[in-house]
Design a protein around this motif. Structure first.
Motif, PDB file in Angstrom:
ATOM      1  N   PRO A  76      18.290  47.778  15.450  1.00  0.00           N
ATOM      2  CA  PRO A  76      18.876  47.794  16.812  1.00  0.00           C
ATOM      3  C   PRO A  76      19.149  46.401  17.367  1.00  0.00           C
ATOM      4  O   PRO A  76      20.058  46.225  18.171  1.00  0.00           O
ATOM      5  N   ARG A  77      18.397  45.397  16.905  1.00  0.00           N
ATOM      6  CA  ARG A  77      18.619  44.031  17.393  1.00  0.00           C
ATOM      7  C   ARG A  77      19.963  43.474  16.939  1.00  0.00           C
ATOM      8  O   ARG A  77      20.433  42.474  17.481  1.00  0.00           O
ATOM      9  N   CYS A  78      20.580  44.087  15.952  1.00  0.00           N
ATOM     10  CA  CYS A  78      21.870  43.600  15.439  1.00  0.00           C
ATOM     11  C   CYS A  78      23.059  44.171  16.201  1.00  0.00           C
ATOM     12  O   CYS A  78      24.184  43.717  16.035  1.00  0.00           O
ATOM     13  N   ALA A  79      22.828  45.162  17.049  1.00  0.00           N
ATOM     14  CA  ALA A  79      23.932  45.830  17.757  1.00  0.00           C
ATOM     15  C   ALA A  79      24.757  44.844  18.584  1.00  0.00           C
ATOM     16  O   ALA A  79      25.985  44.912  18.595  1.00  0.00           O
ATOM     17  N   ASP A  80      24.084  43.899  19.264  1.00  0.00           N
ATOM     18  CA  ASP A  80      24.822  42.944  20.102  1.00  0.00           C
ATOM     19  C   ASP A  80      25.769  42.087  19.270  1.00  0.00           C
ATOM     20  O   ASP A  80      26.898  41.821  19.680  1.00  0.00           O
ATOM     21  N   LEU A  81      25.286  41.653  18.106  1.00  0.00           N
ATOM     22  CA  LEU A  81      26.136  40.858  17.216  1.00  0.00           C
ATOM     23  C   LEU A  81      27.351  41.678  16.774  1.00  0.00           C
ATOM     24  O   LEU A  81      28.485  41.193  16.794  1.00  0.00           O
ATOM     25  N   LEU A  82      27.130  42.928  16.389  1.00  0.00           N
ATOM     26  CA  LEU A  82      28.244  43.780  15.960  1.00  0.00           C
ATOM     27  C   LEU A  82      29.228  43.980  17.107  1.00  0.00           C
ATOM     28  O   LEU A  82      30.446  43.910  16.906  1.00  0.00           O
ATOM     29  N   LEU A  83      28.708  44.196  18.312  1.00  0.00           N
ATOM     30  CA  LEU A  83      29.588  44.389  19.470  1.00  0.00           C
ATOM     31  C   LEU A  83      30.373  43.116  19.788  1.00  0.00           C
ATOM     32  O   LEU A  83      31.545  43.192  20.169  1.00  0.00           O
ATOM     33  N   ARG A  84      29.756  41.952  19.614  1.00  0.00           N
ATOM     34  CA  ARG A  84      30.489  40.692  19.847  1.00  0.00           C
ATOM     35  C   ARG A  84      31.646  40.564  18.868  1.00  0.00           C
ATOM     36  O   ARG A  84      32.743  40.126  19.237  1.00  0.00           O
ATOM     37  N   ARG A  85      31.405  40.943  17.616  1.00  0.00           N
ATOM     38  CA  ARG A  85      32.479  40.853  16.618  1.00  0.00           C
ATOM     39  C   ARG A  85      33.577  41.871  16.918  1.00  0.00           C
ATOM     40  O   ARG A  85      34.765  41.585  16.736  1.00  0.00           O
ATOM     41  N   ILE A  86      33.198  43.060  17.369  1.00  0.00           N
ATOM     42  CA  ILE A  86      34.193  44.074  17.754  1.00  0.00           C
ATOM     43  C   ILE A  86      35.001  43.561  18.947  1.00  0.00           C
ATOM     44  O   ILE A  86      36.231  43.670  18.974  1.00  0.00           O
ATOM     45  N   ASP A  87      34.321  42.987  19.933  1.00  0.00           N
ATOM     46  CA  ASP A  87      34.989  42.400  21.108  1.00  0.00           C
ATOM     47  C   ASP A  87      36.032  41.371  20.685  1.00  0.00           C
ATOM     48  O   ASP A  87      37.142  41.344  21.203  1.00  0.00           O
ATOM     49  N   ALA A  88      35.631  40.490  19.776  1.00  0.00           N
ATOM     50  CA  ALA A  88      36.537  39.440  19.306  1.00  0.00           C
ATOM     51  C   ALA A  88      37.765  40.061  18.652  1.00  0.00           C
ATOM     52  O   ALA A  88      38.889  39.608  18.861  1.00  0.00           O
ATOM     53  N   ALA A  89      37.552  41.126  17.886  1.00  0.00           N
ATOM     54  CA  ALA A  89      38.669  41.798  17.205  1.00  0.00           C
ATOM     55  C   ALA A  89      39.614  42.457  18.207  1.00  0.00           C
ATOM     56  O   ALA A  89      40.807  42.599  17.941  1.00  0.00           O
ATOM     57  N   LEU A  90      39.078  42.843  19.369  1.00  0.00           N
ATOM     58  CA  LEU A  90      39.872  43.573  20.375  1.00  0.00           C
ATOM     59  C   LEU A  90      40.346  42.671  21.516  1.00  0.00           C
ATOM     60  O   LEU A  90      40.783  43.165  22.544  1.00  0.00           O
ATOM     61  N   ARG A  91      40.284  41.353  21.319  1.00  0.00           N
ATOM     62  CA  ARG A  91      40.599  40.461  22.451  1.00  0.00           C
ATOM     63  C   ARG A  91      42.024  40.628  22.971  1.00  0.00           C
ATOM     64  O   ARG A  91      42.288  40.301  24.123  1.00  0.00           O
ATOM     65  N   ASP A  92      42.951  41.122  22.151  1.00  0.00           N
ATOM     66  CA  ASP A  92      44.336  41.293  22.608  1.00  0.00           C
ATOM     67  C   ASP A  92      44.588  42.643  23.276  1.00  0.00           C
ATOM     68  O   ASP A  92      45.708  42.928  23.689  1.00  0.00           O
ATOM     69  N   PHE A  93      43.559  43.485  23.366  1.00  0.00           N
ATOM     70  CA  PHE A  93      43.714  44.803  23.994  1.00  0.00           C
ATOM     71  C   PHE A  93      43.322  44.712  25.469  1.00  0.00           C
ATOM     72  O   PHE A  93      42.628  43.787  25.871  1.00  0.00           O
ATOM     73  N   PRO A  94      43.772  45.692  26.302  1.00  0.00           N
ATOM     74  CA  PRO A  94      43.415  45.666  27.730  1.00  0.00           C
ATOM     75  C   PRO A  94      41.894  45.716  27.923  1.00  0.00           C
ATOM     76  O   PRO A  94      41.165  46.205  27.061  1.00  0.00           O
ATOM     77  N   GLY A  95      41.443  45.235  29.072  1.00  0.00           N
ATOM     78  CA  GLY A  95      40.014  45.164  29.371  1.00  0.00           C
ATOM     79  C   GLY A  95      39.269  46.482  29.252  1.00  0.00           C
ATOM     80  O   GLY A  95      38.115  46.518  28.837  1.00  0.00           O
ATOM     81  N   TYR A  96      39.930  47.592  29.644  1.00  0.00           N
ATOM     82  CA  TYR A  96      39.229  48.880  29.588  1.00  0.00           C
ATOM     83  C   TYR A  96      39.059  49.361  28.146  1.00  0.00           C
ATOM     84  O   TYR A  96      38.271  50.265  27.885  1.00  0.00           O
ATOM     85  N   ALA A  97      39.794  48.749  27.212  1.00  0.00           N
ATOM     86  CA  ALA A  97      39.673  49.129  25.794  1.00  0.00           C
ATOM     87  C   ALA A  97      38.528  48.324  25.177  1.00  0.00           C
ATOM     88  O   ALA A  97      38.708  47.535  24.274  1.00  0.00           O
ATOM     89  N   LYS A  98      37.346  48.521  25.734  1.00  0.00           N
ATOM     90  CA  LYS A  98      36.172  47.751  25.318  1.00  0.00           C
ATOM     91  C   LYS A  98      35.142  48.724  24.733  1.00  0.00           C
ATOM     92  O   LYS A  98      34.842  49.734  25.352  1.00  0.00           O
ATOM     93  N   VAL A  99      34.645  48.389  23.561  1.00  0.00           N
ATOM     94  CA  VAL A  99      33.628  49.215  22.923  1.00  0.00           C
ATOM     95  C   VAL A  99      32.264  48.791  23.464  1.00  0.00           C
ATOM     96  O   VAL A  99      31.895  47.630  23.374  1.00  0.00           O
ATOM     97  N   ARG A 100      31.546  49.738  24.066  1.00  0.00           N
ATOM     98  CA  ARG A 100      30.275  49.394  24.716  1.00  0.00           C
ATOM     99  C   ARG A 100      29.055  49.647  23.847  1.00  0.00           C
ATOM    100  O   ARG A 100      28.000  49.085  24.105  1.00  0.00           O
ATOM    101  N   GLU A 101      29.171  50.543  22.874  1.00  0.00           N
ATOM    102  CA  GLU A 101      28.043  50.841  21.988  1.00  0.00           C
ATOM    103  C   GLU A 101      28.577  51.004  20.576  1.00  0.00           C
ATOM    104  O   GLU A 101      29.726  51.447  20.386  1.00  0.00           O
ATOM    105  N   VAL A 102      27.741  50.678  19.590  1.00  0.00           N
ATOM    106  CA  VAL A 102      28.155  50.806  18.194  1.00  0.00           C
ATOM    107  C   VAL A 102      27.075  51.545  17.419  1.00  0.00           C
ATOM    108  O   VAL A 102      25.887  51.306  17.615  1.00  0.00           O
TER     109      VAL A 102
END
Length: 142
Positions: A76-102
């Motif tokens: 579970p401690r790795c979830a934040d890292l995975l979410l940061r990488r997902i965020d980076a991949a989605l940086r060109d998408f609108p703000g509401y297109a944000k993945v909050r949990e993985v």
């Protein structure tokens, strides 16, 4: 069909519409993620199920967790890292297109286990069914 409509566009409970296929492709550009399934239809926020590439994870873990290089990607401690990488991949998408949990799936989705079609596309309904308990946890966290 209704199933393919859901795949083209998902509507969150706030009325925002997202295209899971585009977002999944963007996330899968990160070599850490071999397979990605975005969830959010009728839900308050987006979550993702991911099948990580174990070789890439070992390299990432060595850098990100030098004191614990053998940490499992499912920790579970790795979830934040995975979410940061997902965020980076989605940086060109609108703000509401944000993945909050993985949710991390250790077993790859294959034709043999029924989670991919013969043309190698994820069988959304089967994956959602297979990981129902994990998905419920993703939406119970907030």
């Amino acid at each position: 069909s209704a199933a393919s409509d859901v795949y083209k566009r998902q509507v969150l409970t706030n009325g925002e519409k997202v295209s899971p296929a585009d977002m999944e492709m963007a996330i899968a550009m990160d070599p850490l993620f071999d397979q990605v399934l975005l969830l959010g239809e009728g839900r308050p926020y987006l979550t993702a199920l991911v099948v990580p590439n174990q070789d890439v994870w070992r390299e990432v873990a060595r850098v990100e967790y030098p004191d614990e290089p053998d940490i499992a990607v499912t920790d579970p401690r790795c979830a934040d890292l995975l979410l940061r990488r997902i965020d980076a991949a989605l940086r060109d998408f609108p703000g509401y297109a944000k993945v909050r949990e993985v949710g991390v799936c250790e077993e790859p989705w294959t034709v043999a286990n029924g989670l991919l079609t013969p043309t190698m596309k994820p069988r959304r309904e089967r994956i959602v069914e297979h990981y129902a308990a994990d998905i419920a946890r993703l939406y119970a966290r907030r």
